[in-house]
Enzyme design. Structure first.
Site, PDB file in Angstrom:
ATOM      1  N   SER A 137       0.823  -1.208   0.000  1.00  0.00           N
ATOM      2  CA  SER A 137       0.000   0.000   0.000  1.00  0.00           C
ATOM      3  C   SER A 137       0.859   1.261   0.000  1.00  0.00           C
ATOM      4  O   SER A 137       1.897   1.322   0.664  1.00  0.00           O
ATOM      5  CB  SER A 137      -0.888  -0.003   1.251  1.00  0.00           C
ATOM      6  OG  SER A 137      -1.490   1.263   1.395  1.00  0.00           O
ATOM      7  N   THR A 166      -9.559  -1.762   3.316  1.00  0.00           N
ATOM      8  CA  THR A 166      -9.414  -2.147   1.915  1.00  0.00           C
ATOM      9  C   THR A 166      -9.755  -3.618   1.730  1.00  0.00           C
ATOM     10  O   THR A 166     -10.228  -4.275   2.673  1.00  0.00           O
ATOM     11  CB  THR A 166      -8.003  -1.771   1.376  1.00  0.00           C
ATOM     12  OG1 THR A 166      -7.979  -1.993  -0.029  1.00  0.00           O
ATOM     13  CG2 THR A 166      -6.894  -2.585   2.025  1.00  0.00           C
ATOM     14  N   LYS A 182     -14.013  -4.294   2.705  1.00  0.00           N
ATOM     15  CA  LYS A 182     -14.830  -3.094   2.487  1.00  0.00           C
ATOM     16  C   LYS A 182     -16.331  -3.305   2.661  1.00  0.00           C
ATOM     17  O   LYS A 182     -17.032  -2.425   3.121  1.00  0.00           O
ATOM     18  CB  LYS A 182     -14.580  -2.532   1.081  1.00  0.00           C
ATOM     19  CG  LYS A 182     -13.325  -1.712   0.977  1.00  0.00           C
ATOM     20  CD  LYS A 182     -13.274  -1.027  -0.369  1.00  0.00           C
ATOM     21  CE  LYS A 182     -11.945  -0.338  -0.554  1.00  0.00           C
ATOM     22  NZ  LYS A 182     -11.900   0.493  -1.755  1.00  0.00           N
ATOM     23  N   ASP A 211     -14.195   6.753  -1.564  1.00  0.00           N
ATOM     24  CA  ASP A 211     -13.731   6.385  -2.920  1.00  0.00           C
ATOM     25  C   ASP A 211     -14.415   7.223  -3.996  1.00  0.00           C
ATOM     26  O   ASP A 211     -13.769   7.746  -4.902  1.00  0.00           O
ATOM     27  CB  ASP A 211     -13.995   4.896  -3.195  1.00  0.00           C
ATOM     28  CG  ASP A 211     -13.021   3.997  -2.452  1.00  0.00           C
ATOM     29  OD1 ASP A 211     -11.909   4.453  -2.149  1.00  0.00           O
ATOM     30  OD2 ASP A 211     -13.381   2.839  -2.175  1.00  0.00           O
ATOM     31  N   GLY A 268     -16.557  -3.349  -7.186  1.00  0.00           N
ATOM     32  CA  GLY A 268     -16.621  -2.531  -5.969  1.00  0.00           C
ATOM     33  C   GLY A 268     -16.296  -1.071  -6.229  1.00  0.00           C
ATOM     34  O   GLY A 268     -16.981  -0.169  -5.733  1.00  0.00           O
ATOM     35  N   ASN A 318     -20.157  -2.977 -18.648  1.00  0.00           N
ATOM     36  CA  ASN A 318     -19.308  -3.971 -17.998  1.00  0.00           C
ATOM     37  C   ASN A 318     -19.199  -5.222 -18.861  1.00  0.00           C
ATOM     38  O   ASN A 318     -20.125  -5.553 -19.605  1.00  0.00           O
ATOM     39  CB  ASN A 318     -19.906  -4.344 -16.630  1.00  0.00           C
ATOM     40  CG  ASN A 318     -18.936  -5.145 -15.795  1.00  0.00           C
ATOM     41  OD1 ASN A 318     -17.765  -4.785 -15.665  1.00  0.00           O
ATOM     42  ND2 ASN A 318     -19.406  -6.253 -15.233  1.00  0.00           N
ATOM     43  N   THR A 375     -19.268  -8.349 -17.978  1.00  0.00           N
ATOM     44  CA  THR A 375     -20.420  -9.185 -17.630  1.00  0.00           C
ATOM     45  C   THR A 375     -21.638  -8.271 -17.565  1.00  0.00           C
ATOM     46  O   THR A 375     -21.824  -7.524 -16.593  1.00  0.00           O
ATOM     47  CB  THR A 375     -20.188  -9.867 -16.260  1.00  0.00           C
ATOM     48  OG1 THR A 375     -18.906 -10.477 -16.269  1.00  0.00           O
ATOM     49  CG2 THR A 375     -21.255 -10.904 -15.963  1.00  0.00           C
ATOM     50  N   TYR A 400      -3.660   3.035 -11.005  1.00  0.00           N
ATOM     51  CA  TYR A 400      -2.574   4.002 -10.810  1.00  0.00           C
ATOM     52  C   TYR A 400      -1.186   3.380 -10.904  1.00  0.00           C
ATOM     53  O   TYR A 400      -0.184   4.067 -10.733  1.00  0.00           O
ATOM     54  CB  TYR A 400      -2.750   4.753  -9.480  1.00  0.00           C
ATOM     55  CG  TYR A 400      -2.761   3.865  -8.259  1.00  0.00           C
ATOM     56  CD1 TYR A 400      -3.967   3.455  -7.701  1.00  0.00           C
ATOM     57  CD2 TYR A 400      -1.575   3.450  -7.664  1.00  0.00           C
ATOM     58  CE1 TYR A 400      -3.981   2.637  -6.591  1.00  0.00           C
ATOM     59  CE2 TYR A 400      -1.587   2.636  -6.544  1.00  0.00           C
ATOM     60  CZ  TYR A 400      -2.800   2.227  -6.017  1.00  0.00           C
ATOM     61  OH  TYR A 400      -2.814   1.425  -4.912  1.00  0.00           O
ATOM     62  N   GLY A 422      -4.962   7.838 -12.287  1.00  0.00           N
ATOM     63  CA  GLY A 422      -5.643   7.222 -11.144  1.00  0.00           C
ATOM     64  C   GLY A 422      -5.093   7.644  -9.797  1.00  0.00           C
ATOM     65  O   GLY A 422      -5.816   7.630  -8.790  1.00  0.00           O
TER      66      GLY A 422
END
Ligand code: ATR
Length: 285
Positions: A20, A67, A71, A107, A134, A154, A156, A228, A249
């Site tokens: 992280s 995270t 979440k 977020d 998410g 998306n 799916t 990112y 990002g």
């Protein structure tokens, strides 16, 4: 950093958390703001999440970022949840108040703040959002709540349909859905002001991948990627080729961190110092 008996602790729970960039980013912010806080990581297994949250109460930790994979599972152990986080169904920031824990989701706010800085408001702007996982949930709810004309696409398709219908119901803002094929995407992008990739496509080690190429973009488009690593993704390279404006990002990551900082400290975050520390940490990987 000077750790003393008065230093307040905040941090991150998740698994994995070793890579992280939040610790260098937040610790730089505390240093810049002259706040006696320290940000650390806690690797927490799924089975231990309830104990970990009780630990925050018991150890009187000030606040925590949450995270993957926690979440959407922390909600049931919290005492209070902010409205947007409740709608999204996921929490990425917790603040302790006495022995009570309150959940937030920053977020979507990270994306909103970034877009507001770049183009002013997003009200009535056509936005195409790629993905229905998410990250897309948090971004989609926040953008729709703030008046954007949102279309979701998306791989799916059923997941995009479900998410679009859930956001439409909970925000009273009609969200569209289109299949993820070149023809439909090209048409939607032609009518869009903003394109946001909220899928993992293009993330290290698959840097060569992109869902959209330059021939489907236009000069008046703003392209934002939530990936990112790398800092400049293939999607952003394609956007540059098309003459579109790009937003990396890392900017969203910094702004979601800045929103958490404000929740914990009550102060505006030093965004520039956070950006520099995050960029430096990413380069050092
Ligand atoms: P996160 O919580 O980071 O959003 P996630 O819930 O696993 O992660 O969602 C990942 C998103 O990236 C999904 O929208 C996924 O599409 P599917 O729902 O069809 O799985 C999308 N995604 C991942 N790899 C992809 C690929 N190669 N092409 C298109 N979409 C992809």
């Amino acid at each position: 950093m000077n750790i003393s008996g008065e230093t307040k602790i905040v941090g991150l729970i998740g698994n994995p958390i070793e890579h992280s960039i939040s610790p260098p980013m937040h610790n730089a912010a505390f240093q810049e703001s002259d706040l006696d806080f320290a940000y650390v990581t806690f690797k927490v297994e799924k089975a231990d999440i309830e104990k970990a949250l009780d630990g925050i109460r018991g150890l009187e930790i000030e606040g925590i970022n949450v995270t993957i994979p926690h979440k959407s599972t922390v909600n049931k152990y919290l005492d209070e949840i902010e409205d947007t986080a409740e709608k999204i169904g996921a929490v990425n920031t917790i603040k302790r108040d006495g022995k009570k824990l309150k959940g937030f989701n920053t977020d979507g706010k990270g994306v909103l703040k970034t877009l507001r800085k770049e183009i002013g408001g997003i009200k009535n702007k056509n936005i195409l959002l790629l993905g229905a996982g998410g990250a897309a949930r948090a971004i989609g709810f926040t953008l729709a709540e703030n008046g954007a004309n949102l279309t979701i696409s998306n791989r799916t398709e059923s997941k995009a349909k479900e998410l679009a219908s859930e956001i439409s119901k909970k925000t009273s803002n009609e969200v569209n859905q289109i299949p993820q094929n070149k023809k439909e995407l090209r048409k939607a992008i032609r009518d869009s002001k903003i394109l946001i990739n909220s899928t993992s496509v293009g993330m290290y080690p698959n840097e060569g991948e992109t869902l959209i190429e330059s021939d489907s973009m236009h000069e008046n488009l703003i392209v934002m990627d939530i990936v990112y690593n790398p800092l400049k993704t293939r999607l952003l390279e394609e956007a540059e080729k098309a003459g579109a404006k790009t937003i990396p990002g890392l900017r969203m990551l910094v702004h979601q961190g800045a929103a958490s900082f404000k929740i914990w400290t009550g102060q505006e975050a030093p965004v520039k110092a956070m950006w520099e520390a995050a960029e430096e940490a990413l380069k050092g990987r």
